[in-house]
Design a protein around this motif. Structure first.
Motif, PDB file in Angstrom:
ATOM      1  N   SER A 228       0.975  -1.249  -0.070  1.00  0.00           N
ATOM      2  CA  SER A 228       0.076  -0.021  -0.007  1.00  0.00           C
ATOM      3  C   SER A 228       0.824   1.333  -0.018  1.00  0.00           C
ATOM      4  O   SER A 228       0.782   1.982  -0.829  1.00  0.00           O
ATOM      5  CB  SER A 228      -0.926  -0.049   1.371  1.00  0.00           C
ATOM      6  N   ILE A 229       1.796   1.254   0.874  1.00  0.00           N
ATOM      7  CA  ILE A 229       2.881   2.272   0.818  1.00  0.00           C
ATOM      8  C   ILE A 229       3.746   2.595  -0.705  1.00  0.00           C
ATOM      9  O   ILE A 229       3.555   3.642  -1.048  1.00  0.00           O
ATOM     10  CB  ILE A 229       3.928   2.255   1.917  1.00  0.00           C
ATOM     11  N   VAL A 230       3.983   1.524  -0.942  1.00  0.00           N
ATOM     12  CA  VAL A 230       4.696   1.396  -2.486  1.00  0.00           C
ATOM     13  C   VAL A 230       3.797   2.148  -3.301  1.00  0.00           C
ATOM     14  O   VAL A 230       3.975   2.877  -4.493  1.00  0.00           O
ATOM     15  CB  VAL A 230       5.270   0.085  -2.834  1.00  0.00           C
ATOM     16  N   ASP A 231       2.273   1.567  -3.453  1.00  0.00           N
ATOM     17  CA  ASP A 231       1.324   1.978  -4.653  1.00  0.00           C
ATOM     18  C   ASP A 231       0.940   3.580  -4.212  1.00  0.00           C
ATOM     19  O   ASP A 231       1.039   4.205  -5.357  1.00  0.00           O
ATOM     20  CB  ASP A 231       0.055   1.086  -4.157  1.00  0.00           C
ATOM     21  N   GLN A 232       1.122   3.919  -3.114  1.00  0.00           N
ATOM     22  CA  GLN A 232       0.641   5.402  -2.901  1.00  0.00           C
ATOM     23  C   GLN A 232       1.858   6.474  -2.999  1.00  0.00           C
ATOM     24  O   GLN A 232       1.809   7.388  -3.711  1.00  0.00           O
ATOM     25  CB  GLN A 232       0.197   5.651  -1.627  1.00  0.00           C
ATOM     26  N   MET A 233       3.052   6.099  -2.767  1.00  0.00           N
ATOM     27  CA  MET A 233       4.335   6.822  -2.640  1.00  0.00           C
ATOM     28  C   MET A 233       5.158   6.659  -4.053  1.00  0.00           C
ATOM     29  O   MET A 233       5.896   7.440  -4.341  1.00  0.00           O
ATOM     30  CB  MET A 233       4.961   6.645  -1.557  1.00  0.00           C
ATOM     31  N   ILE A 234       4.909   5.422  -4.592  1.00  0.00           N
ATOM     32  CA  ILE A 234       5.769   5.237  -5.789  1.00  0.00           C
ATOM     33  C   ILE A 234       5.266   4.851  -7.202  1.00  0.00           C
ATOM     34  O   ILE A 234       4.986   5.620  -8.104  1.00  0.00           O
ATOM     35  CB  ILE A 234       6.677   4.190  -5.684  1.00  0.00           C
ATOM     36  N   SER A 235       4.173   4.027  -7.112  1.00  0.00           N
ATOM     37  CA  SER A 235       3.280   3.684  -8.206  1.00  0.00           C
ATOM     38  C   SER A 235       2.407   4.917  -8.994  1.00  0.00           C
ATOM     39  O   SER A 235       2.393   5.084  -9.955  1.00  0.00           O
ATOM     40  CB  SER A 235       2.431   2.569  -8.005  1.00  0.00           C
ATOM     41  N   HIS A 236       1.782   5.228  -7.939  1.00  0.00           N
ATOM     42  CA  HIS A 236       0.586   6.323  -8.484  1.00  0.00           C
ATOM     43  C   HIS A 236       1.296   7.455  -8.828  1.00  0.00           C
ATOM     44  O   HIS A 236       1.033   8.076  -9.906  1.00  0.00           O
ATOM     45  CB  HIS A 236      -0.498   6.608  -7.288  1.00  0.00           C
ATOM     46  N   PRO A 237       2.383   8.278  -8.074  1.00  0.00           N
ATOM     47  CA  PRO A 237       3.025   9.259  -8.892  1.00  0.00           C
ATOM     48  C   PRO A 237       3.574   8.896 -10.039  1.00  0.00           C
ATOM     49  O   PRO A 237       3.787   9.692 -11.263  1.00  0.00           O
ATOM     50  CB  PRO A 237       3.951   9.656  -7.670  1.00  0.00           C
ATOM     51  N   LYS A 238       4.139   7.730 -10.178  1.00  0.00           N
ATOM     52  CA  LYS A 238       4.927   7.145 -11.434  1.00  0.00           C
ATOM     53  C   LYS A 238       3.955   7.158 -12.721  1.00  0.00           C
ATOM     54  O   LYS A 238       4.164   7.693 -13.784  1.00  0.00           O
ATOM     55  CB  LYS A 238       5.475   5.919 -11.158  1.00  0.00           C
ATOM     56  N   LYS A 239       2.608   6.671 -12.310  1.00  0.00           N
ATOM     57  CA  LYS A 239       1.591   6.799 -13.576  1.00  0.00           C
ATOM     58  C   LYS A 239       1.220   7.942 -13.699  1.00  0.00           C
ATOM     59  O   LYS A 239       0.964   8.338 -15.009  1.00  0.00           O
ATOM     60  CB  LYS A 239       0.451   5.724 -12.680  1.00  0.00           C
ATOM     61  N   VAL A 240       0.983   8.988 -12.921  1.00  0.00           N
ATOM     62  CA  VAL A 240       0.760  10.389 -13.228  1.00  0.00           C
ATOM     63  C   VAL A 240       1.656  11.063 -13.959  1.00  0.00           C
ATOM     64  O   VAL A 240       1.476  11.735 -14.961  1.00  0.00           O
ATOM     65  CB  VAL A 240       0.395  11.148 -11.816  1.00  0.00           C
ATOM     66  N   GLU A 241       2.943  10.845 -13.638  1.00  0.00           N
ATOM     67  CA  GLU A 241       3.925  11.548 -14.483  1.00  0.00           C
ATOM     68  C   GLU A 241       4.043  10.887 -15.890  1.00  0.00           C
ATOM     69  O   GLU A 241       4.396  11.515 -16.844  1.00  0.00           O
ATOM     70  CB  GLU A 241       5.540  11.114 -13.966  1.00  0.00           C
ATOM     71  N   GLU A 242       3.663   9.530 -15.924  1.00  0.00           N
ATOM     72  CA  GLU A 242       3.561   8.768 -17.252  1.00  0.00           C
ATOM     73  C   GLU A 242       2.609   9.538 -18.207  1.00  0.00           C
ATOM     74  O   GLU A 242       2.796  10.071 -19.254  1.00  0.00           O
ATOM     75  CB  GLU A 242       3.441   7.544 -17.408  1.00  0.00           C
ATOM     76  N   LEU A 243       1.386   9.784 -17.470  1.00  0.00           N
ATOM     77  CA  LEU A 243       0.238  10.293 -18.230  1.00  0.00           C
ATOM     78  C   LEU A 243       0.638  11.825 -18.578  1.00  0.00           C
ATOM     79  O   LEU A 243       0.087  12.148 -19.601  1.00  0.00           O
ATOM     80  CB  LEU A 243      -0.940  10.245 -17.375  1.00  0.00           C
ATOM     81  N   TYR A 244       1.111  12.311 -17.692  1.00  0.00           N
ATOM     82  CA  TYR A 244       1.522  14.007 -17.811  1.00  0.00           C
ATOM     83  C   TYR A 244       2.541  13.903 -19.252  1.00  0.00           C
ATOM     84  O   TYR A 244       2.518  14.904 -19.991  1.00  0.00           O
ATOM     85  CB  TYR A 244       1.997  14.406 -16.723  1.00  0.00           C
ATOM     86  N   GLY A 245       3.514  12.897 -19.020  1.00  0.00           N
ATOM     87  CA  GLY A 245       4.464  13.024 -20.328  1.00  0.00           C
ATOM     88  C   GLY A 245       3.821  12.842 -21.588  1.00  0.00           C
ATOM     89  O   GLY A 245       4.371  13.001 -22.470  1.00  0.00           O
ATOM     90  N   LYS A 246       2.655  12.200 -21.648  1.00  0.00           N
ATOM     91  CA  LYS A 246       2.007  11.948 -22.745  1.00  0.00           C
ATOM     92  C   LYS A 246       0.912  13.156 -23.208  1.00  0.00           C
ATOM     93  O   LYS A 246       0.743  13.141 -24.550  1.00  0.00           O
ATOM     94  CB  LYS A 246       1.032  10.787 -22.874  1.00  0.00           C
ATOM     95  N   LEU A 247       0.959  14.240 -22.442  1.00  0.00           N
ATOM     96  CA  LEU A 247       0.454  15.383 -22.938  1.00  0.00           C
ATOM     97  C   LEU A 247       1.034  16.172 -24.068  1.00  0.00           C
ATOM     98  O   LEU A 247       2.279  16.135 -23.979  1.00  0.00           O
ATOM     99  CB  LEU A 247       0.121  16.338 -21.763  1.00  0.00           C
ATOM    100  N   PRO A 248       0.299  16.744 -25.139  1.00  0.00           N
ATOM    101  CA  PRO A 248       1.020  17.605 -26.091  1.00  0.00           C
ATOM    102  C   PRO A 248       1.940  18.584 -25.459  1.00  0.00           C
ATOM    103  O   PRO A 248       1.460  19.036 -24.340  1.00  0.00           O
ATOM    104  CB  PRO A 248      -0.090  18.156 -26.849  1.00  0.00           C
TER     105      PRO A 248
END
Length: 264
Positions: A228-248
């Motif tokens: 749960s700690i990994v999901d909230q502090m590593i996985s979720h921010p990582k996913k958000v950054e990946e999605l942000y990086g796909k923005l034009p």
């Protein structure tokens, strides 16, 4: 909703693979025995054999590669299947069976109805984003959870400490580290849950120290809480950054300008 675990079973043709954890088809194999020559012992390749194969110019390159791959599998202690060249097998081996995973192709060994290789691991699989050096301790804890839940819980408390350090905390006091992580976005419910299993708080058990009151449920909860700690502090921010990086690019620039204005 997460899928219910399907533990390995001698009576099933699909279950959670004890090697890779994937729920998938398992293929079953009978075992046969061919006697060795008199006084011959099992062959386990050593460095001398590997060097001989590598340097022997009489062995074709493709055969040499096959031999070296065989040596590597033997060195790693793996159980694996290899087609024979028409050898006659004298004996059926009863009560010993093999299963092979469709997903990872690795072989498991069963004595009667007991899984004896690999060592059965209990509890939640590690979050893929858990750092490798912590995953080793996490998997070791899963491996001993059945026989030594207190030892597993001690290892998992150590995992919590290492994870806090990986996330930039001091690693000296888990209570302080978790409080700091909560201030950075960790759900306070995780802190309360860790208090319940006495990882932090006034009744804290030091990382790596065995608590005689620990049981299987405590260790199982620690597995889930680490994920749960990994999901909230590593996985979720990582996913958000990946999605942000796909923005034009023009969209990202507009967002950054907006943020700069907000700071002024």
């Amino acid at each position: 909703m997460p899928k219910e675990p399907t533990p390995p079973s001698i009576s099933e043709t699909a279950f959670d693979c004890p090697h890779c954890g994937a729920y998938t088809t398992q293929y079953w194999f009978e075992v046969f025995a061919n006697p060795r020559d008199k006084n011959a012992t099992p062959v386990i390749p050593n460095e001398e054999i590997r060097n001989h194969i590598s340097s022997d110019t009489n062995i074709p390159d493709n055969n040499k590669q096959e031999f070296l791959e065989w040596c590597e599998k033997m060195d790693r202690g793996l159980v694996f299947l290899e087609k024979n060249n028409g050898q006659y097998f004298y004996n059926n081996v009863h009560n010993l069976n093999l299963s092979r995973c469709y997903n990872c192709n690795k072989v498991a060994v069963w004595l009667h109805d007991n899984l004896i290789f690999p060592n059965e691991k209990l509890g939640a699989h590690p979050n893929p984003d858990l750092p490798d050096h912590i995953t080793r301790d996490y998997e070791e804890a899963r491996g001993i959870l059945s026989e030594s839940p207190r030892g597993a819980a001690a290892l998992l408390r150590l995992c919590v400490q290492k994870l806090c350090m990986h996330l930039g905390e001091k690693g000296k006091n888990i209570d302080d580290d978790i409080a700091s992580l909560v201030s950075k976005g960790l759900n306070p419910l995780v802190q309360k849950s860790l208090d319940i299993v006495r990882v932090i708080g006034n009744e804290a058990v030091h990382p790596g120290i065995i608590d005689l009151n620990d049981d299987r449920d405590t260790a199982s909860q620690l597995l889930l809480l680490i994920n749960s700690i990994v999901d909230q502090m590593i996985s979720h921010p990582k996913k958000v950054e990946e999605l942000y990086g796909k923005l034009p690019e023009n969209k990202r620039e507009a967002i950054e300008k907006r943020n700069d204005k907000a700071k002024k």
